[in-house]
Design a protein around this motif. Sequence first.
Motif: not given
Length: 124
Positions: A29-31, A74-91
């Motif tokens: 994620i930028d910044d 609580a677990v908060h996850i901030v990442s790139h995603g799109s409908p039905g998909q989450l990008q976490l590092g290389t996964a």
Amino acid sequence: MSNSLAAIKFGSQVANCQPKALVFIDANIDDHQYLASGVLDGLEVRILPQNRDGILAIATELHKFAAINGPIDAVHIVSHGSPGQLQLGTATLNSQTLKQYETLLQYWKYLLSEDADLLIYGCN
């Protein structure tokens, strides 16, 4: 009981009542460092490396944190995603890869408190 002793006792009870939460921010994620600097005090931040499987990295960090602090609230996850998909590092986590990560994701529940929250914030 002296006032100072009462304050110490009360303070330790309050400290033990604070929720235990982790914030994971994907380095893609930028910044991302700027986002990390804005996280509320009391929440621990982990940056997910760009070149590592983020789902495995989260499981590892959850395990370390829970081993020291007990179940996580609580677990908060901030990442790139799109409908039905989450990008976490290389996964990439989606309906096609869910089975591949099933064991790791199920392991998370043993590290979380009974009423834990999992909050996912996706940017695209």
